[in-house]
Design a protein around this motif. Structure first.
Motif, PDB file in Angstrom:
ATOM      1  N   ASP A 128       0.828  -1.223   0.000  1.00 37.12           N
ATOM      2  CA  ASP A 128       0.000   0.000   0.000  1.00 37.12           C
ATOM      3  C   ASP A 128       0.859   1.270   0.000  1.00 37.12           C
ATOM      4  OD1 ASP A 128       0.987  -0.099   2.557  1.00 37.12           O
ATOM      5  OD2 ASP A 128      -0.911   0.335   3.563  1.00 37.12           O
ATOM      6  N   VAL A 129       2.153   1.119  -0.311  1.00 36.77           N
ATOM      7  CA  VAL A 129       3.041   2.290  -0.340  1.00 36.77           C
ATOM      8  C   VAL A 129       3.280   2.695  -1.795  1.00 36.77           C
ATOM      9  CG1 VAL A 129       5.245   3.278   0.390  1.00 36.77           C
ATOM     10  CG2 VAL A 129       4.164   1.486   1.779  1.00 36.77           C
ATOM     11  N   ARG A 130       2.902   3.942  -2.094  1.00 38.07           N
ATOM     12  CA  ARG A 130       3.038   4.449  -3.467  1.00 38.07           C
ATOM     13  C   ARG A 130       4.312   5.268  -3.571  1.00 38.07           C
ATOM     14  NH1 ARG A 130       1.350   8.808  -6.651  1.00 38.07           N
ATOM     15  NH2 ARG A 130       0.406   8.251  -8.662  1.00 38.07           N
ATOM     16  N   LEU A 131       5.174   4.898  -4.514  1.00 36.58           N
ATOM     17  CA  LEU A 131       6.459   5.568  -4.693  1.00 36.58           C
ATOM     18  C   LEU A 131       6.481   6.300  -6.030  1.00 36.58           C
ATOM     19  CD1 LEU A 131       8.695   2.560  -3.568  1.00 36.58           C
ATOM     20  CD2 LEU A 131       8.064   4.535  -2.169  1.00 36.58           C
ATOM     21  N   ILE A 132       7.067   7.493  -6.052  1.00 34.98           N
ATOM     22  CA  ILE A 132       7.212   8.221  -7.324  1.00 34.98           C
ATOM     23  C   ILE A 132       8.680   8.562  -7.536  1.00 34.98           C
ATOM     24  CG2 ILE A 132       4.889   9.206  -7.233  1.00 34.98           C
ATOM     25  CD1 ILE A 132       6.239  11.928  -6.578  1.00 34.98           C
ATOM     26  N   ASP A 133       9.040   8.750  -8.797  1.00 33.50           N
ATOM     27  CA  ASP A 133      10.408   9.135  -9.137  1.00 33.50           C
ATOM     28  C   ASP A 133      10.403   9.739 -10.539  1.00 33.50           C
ATOM     29  OD1 ASP A 133      13.135   9.518  -8.981  1.00 33.50           O
ATOM     30  OD2 ASP A 133      13.624   7.434  -8.526  1.00 33.50           O
ATOM     31  N   ASN A 134      11.466  10.414 -10.879  1.00 32.68           N
ATOM     32  CA  ASN A 134      11.634  10.911 -12.252  1.00 32.68           C
ATOM     33  C   ASN A 134      13.113  11.124 -12.506  1.00 32.68           C
ATOM     34  OD1 ASN A 134      12.321  14.066 -12.196  1.00 32.68           O
ATOM     35  ND2 ASN A 134      10.914  13.604 -10.500  1.00 32.68           N
ATOM     36  N   VAL A 135      13.511  10.980 -13.772  1.00 26.68           N
ATOM     37  CA  VAL A 135      14.919  11.184 -14.148  1.00 26.68           C
ATOM     38  C   VAL A 135      14.967  11.946 -15.467  1.00 26.68           C
ATOM     39  CG1 VAL A 135      15.725   9.071 -13.003  1.00 26.68           C
ATOM     40  CG2 VAL A 135      15.084   8.981 -15.431  1.00 26.68           C
ATOM     41  N   GLU A 136      16.085  12.598 -15.691  1.00 25.39           N
ATOM     42  CA  GLU A 136      16.305  13.254 -16.983  1.00 25.39           C
ATOM     43  C   GLU A 136      16.679  12.172 -18.001  1.00 25.39           C
ATOM     44  OE1 GLU A 136      18.366  17.443 -18.123  1.00 25.39           O
ATOM     45  OE2 GLU A 136      18.759  16.643 -16.135  1.00 25.39           O
ATOM     46  N   ILE A 137      16.172  12.303 -19.234  1.00 20.51           N
ATOM     47  CA  ILE A 137      16.544  11.308 -20.259  1.00 20.51           C
ATOM     48  C   ILE A 137      17.209  11.993 -21.448  1.00 20.51           C
ATOM     49  CG2 ILE A 137      14.944   9.456 -19.703  1.00 20.51           C
ATOM     50  CD1 ILE A 137      12.961  10.693 -21.726  1.00 20.51           C
TER      51      ILE A 137
END
Length: 251
Positions: A242-251
């Motif tokens: 039930d743990v929602r994780l977010i992330d983002n990276v430069e491509i």
């Protein structure tokens, strides 16, 4: 010694006596090394540093998520004092929403993508509370981590659209040694989930396409909300239990 101020009125009367530039770090508490980077940058660039701690109910579309949000006041206060924070704004819901949330700030384009698609009303809550915090604190600069890149972009847009007299300063995502983006939610992961969690960052950086990254995560047992490329960034949100994780990276 850090001053703790609990109502907008109390904070505003303290603020009247402050001279020089004010760096502001808005948070929901449960502070970690990522927040500390924001405080350090604010300390370096301003005469006075203000931290706010307020777990904002209007941005939680899932009441269970709100209930489980970690609260670590003693550690938060220690971090503030360690980083020379002059004041903590620490209000309660009634203080921040005397109108019971009848008035809100909405954005009707970028906020409908990514997290906005999966968390109805989330960004209305974020923008509304940040507008209120800016009006109370009256900062020169406000500091936001790039982990919440969509949120940061929307807040920057709000500041420009409403001619607000402050600068939004982005701070790069702080990661654990294994690549996992630091987040207050990480404390809710089981040992097994914590071992698996860095796969988000790994799949974002090592996959040729967003689709390939999503497939890798699904095969590992993540429930994927989205993996999407927008402009020069790849964004992801996925759940472990039930743990929602977010992330983002430069491509």
């Amino acid at each position: 010694m850090t001053t703790v101020l609990k109502s907008p009125q109390e904070f505003k009367s303290w603020r009247k006596n402050i001279k020089g530039s004010v760096g502001f770090v808005p948070t929901m508490g449960a502070l970690h090394a990522g927040h500390e980077e924001l405080l350090k940058k604010a300390r370096k660039e301003n005469d006075v540093v203000v931290l706010s701690i307020f777990v904002n109910p209007t941005q939680f579309n899932d009441p269970n998520d709100l209930q489980k949000y970690p609260k670590t006041w003693e550690q938060d206060l220690a971090m503030a004092e360690r980083n020379g924070v002059e004041a903590i704004f620490y209000p309660q819901y009634e203080e921040m929403y005397p109108d019971k949330y009848r008035y809100k700030v909405s954005e009707n384009d970028y906020s409908n993508l990514l997290d906005g698609q999966h968390r109805p009303g989330h960004f209305d809550g974020v923008l509304s509370v940040v507008m209120k915090l800016f009006n109370v604190v009256a900062p020169t600069k406000a500091y936001f981590g790039e982990k919440d890149y969509q949120q940061m972009t929307l807040i920057k847009g709000m500041v420009e659209s409403f001619f607000m007299d402050l600068e939004i300063v982005p701070v790069p995502t702080v990661r654990e040694k294994d690549g996992l983006a630091m987040s207050s939610r990480n404390t809710r992961l089981t040992a097994q989930q914590r071992e698996l969690a860095p796969a988000i960052y790994k799949s974002l950086t090592e996959s040729k396409s967003a689709g390939e990254a999503a497939l890798k995560l699904e095969n590992l047992g993540f429930v994927v909300d989205y993996v999407t490329d927008i402009g020069k960034r790849r964004f992801a949100a996925a759940k472990l239990g039930d743990v929602r994780l977010i992330d983002n990276v430069e491509i």
